[in-house]
Design a protein around this motif. Sequence first.
Motif, short mmCIF file in Angstrom:
data_model
loop_
_atom_site.label_atom_id
_atom_site.label_comp_id
_atom_site.label_asym_id
_atom_site.label_seq_id
_atom_site.Cartn_x
_atom_site.Cartn_y
_atom_site.Cartn_z
N MET A 97 -13.61 38.96 34.71
CA MET A 97 -13.44 40.32 35.09
C MET A 97 -11.90 40.36 36.02
SD MET A 97 -16.51 41.92 35.53
CE MET A 97 -16.20 43.30 36.81
N LEU A 98 -12.09 38.94 36.46
CA LEU A 98 -10.62 39.14 36.80
C LEU A 98 -9.30 39.25 35.90
CD1 LEU A 98 -10.49 36.07 39.39
CD2 LEU A 98 -10.39 38.37 39.89
N THR A 99 -9.57 39.51 34.61
CA THR A 99 -8.42 39.12 33.70
C THR A 99 -7.43 40.46 33.85
OG1 THR A 99 -9.71 37.76 32.07
CG2 THR A 99 -7.91 39.04 31.27
N PRO A 100 -8.39 41.14 33.56
CA PRO A 100 -7.71 43.07 33.61
C PRO A 100 -6.55 43.35 34.77
CG PRO A 100 -10.18 43.22 32.86
CD PRO A 100 -9.79 41.67 33.76
N ALA A 101 -6.67 42.76 36.32
CA ALA A 101 -6.29 42.75 37.24
C ALA A 101 -5.44 41.65 36.80
CB ALA A 101 -7.59 43.12 38.97
N LEU A 102 -5.15 40.96 36.99
CA LEU A 102 -4.00 39.78 36.65
C LEU A 102 -3.53 40.64 35.30
CD1 LEU A 102 -6.21 36.43 37.34
CD2 LEU A 102 -4.47 37.81 38.60
N SER A 103 -3.76 41.23 33.98
CA SER A 103 -2.79 40.93 33.18
C SER A 103 -1.70 42.32 33.09
CB SER A 103 -3.39 41.94 32.15
OG SER A 103 -4.37 43.27 32.62
N ALA A 104 -1.38 43.15 34.54
CA ALA A 104 -0.38 43.52 35.01
C ALA A 104 0.54 42.71 35.13
CB ALA A 104 -0.82 44.83 35.59
N PRO A 105 0.15 41.81 36.06
CA PRO A 105 1.55 40.82 36.84
C PRO A 105 1.97 40.40 36.12
CG PRO A 105 -0.81 41.25 38.28
CD PRO A 105 -1.05 42.01 36.92
N ARG A 106 0.87 39.28 35.20
CA ARG A 106 1.42 38.62 33.70
C ARG A 106 2.33 39.34 33.00
NH1 ARG A 106 -4.52 35.08 32.44
NH2 ARG A 106 -4.41 34.08 34.10
N GLU A 107 2.19 40.56 32.89
CA GLU A 107 3.34 41.02 32.18
C GLU A 107 4.33 41.36 32.52
OE1 GLU A 107 3.32 41.90 28.93
OE2 GLU A 107 1.16 40.95 29.24
N GLU A 108 4.63 41.35 33.87
CA GLU A 108 6.02 41.93 35.07
C GLU A 108 6.65 40.39 35.00
OE1 GLU A 108 4.45 43.48 38.75
OE2 GLU A 108 3.73 45.79 37.82
N VAL A 109 5.44 39.49 35.01
CA VAL A 109 6.23 38.22 35.67
C VAL A 109 6.84 37.62 33.65
CG1 VAL A 109 5.93 35.47 35.85
CG2 VAL A 109 5.14 37.55 37.54
N LYS A 110 6.18 37.70 33.13
CA LYS A 110 6.68 37.90 31.18
C LYS A 110 8.15 38.63 31.15
CE LYS A 110 5.94 37.60 26.68
NZ LYS A 110 4.27 37.51 25.81
N GLU A 111 8.25 39.80 31.62
CA GLU A 111 9.14 40.88 31.62
C GLU A 111 10.44 40.35 32.85
OE1 GLU A 111 10.72 43.35 29.16
OE2 GLU A 111 8.95 42.77 28.74
N ALA A 112 10.01 40.17 33.28
CA ALA A 112 11.05 39.16 34.03
C ALA A 112 12.20 38.09 34.14
CB ALA A 112 10.48 39.13 36.11
N SER A 113 10.85 37.24 33.62
CA SER A 113 11.48 36.01 33.04
C SER A 113 11.83 36.37 31.88
CB SER A 113 10.07 35.35 32.46
OG SER A 113 10.65 34.10 31.79
N ARG A 114 12.37 37.47 31.30
CA ARG A 114 12.90 37.54 29.72
C ARG A 114 14.11 38.20 29.89
NH1 ARG A 114 13.10 42.83 26.95
NH2 ARG A 114 14.02 42.29 24.68
N ASP A 115 14.16 39.18 31.07
CA ASP A 115 15.18 39.52 31.49
C ASP A 115 16.40 39.20 31.97
OD1 ASP A 115 14.94 42.29 30.63
OD2 ASP A 115 14.20 43.15 32.58
N ALA A 116 15.66 37.84 32.05
CA ALA A 116 16.74 36.98 33.55
C ALA A 116 17.22 35.84 32.33
CB ALA A 116 15.83 36.07 34.28
#
Length: 205
Positions: A1-20
């Motif tokens: 149940m927690l996976t969908p809620a956490l997916s967006a923040p994880r994607e944002e962290v991943k994208e931020a890491s890529r940008d860095a």
Amino acid sequence: MLTPALSAPREEVKEASRDASITAWALAARSGDPDAVDLFVRALHRDVRRYVTFLGADPQSADDLTQDTFLRALGSLHRFEGRSSARTWLLSIARRAVIDSIRYSSSRPRLSDTDDWQSAAERAQPRDLPGFDDGVALAELLDALPDDRREAFVLTQLVGLPYAEAASVSDCPVGTVRSRVARARTSLIEWLDEAEHRTPVAAAA
């Protein structure tokens, strides 16, 4: 149940890491590191090509505009200080390249009126890839949007820029970008619904 809620923040962290990482490569490339230049270009080539294709409304010129963008960027790399992400900085250059191209084309006589957006999109997109028909349909629908809404939608929904960075590229407030994306999404949904309702009628005929 927690996976969908956490997916967006994880994607944002991943994208931020890529940008860095990309920004770090751009800064390293300033000193002439050839490996950093190669990594920088490879990392953003797809984003730039997708952006100029939809913003420029001429897929045939996408490769030239993409190359022009990177030539401009590499020539100006010594002025990049990392105050924004390298991706935001590069897409701002891509936007100027598209605008310059449109201005240049509008000042020259047209050689032919036979080409349209659909045929150009069909020629530009590989036919052996899944979703080819969907890709052409999306290109047609996006082309029907006003320029500002199309740009906002492409930057945030296709290229994946955060709204704040999309606002920086477009040189407008974040709220304006959000409004343009919302209106673009509403129009696209309405057009898709209309197309779906027409299809059965055409098939029955």
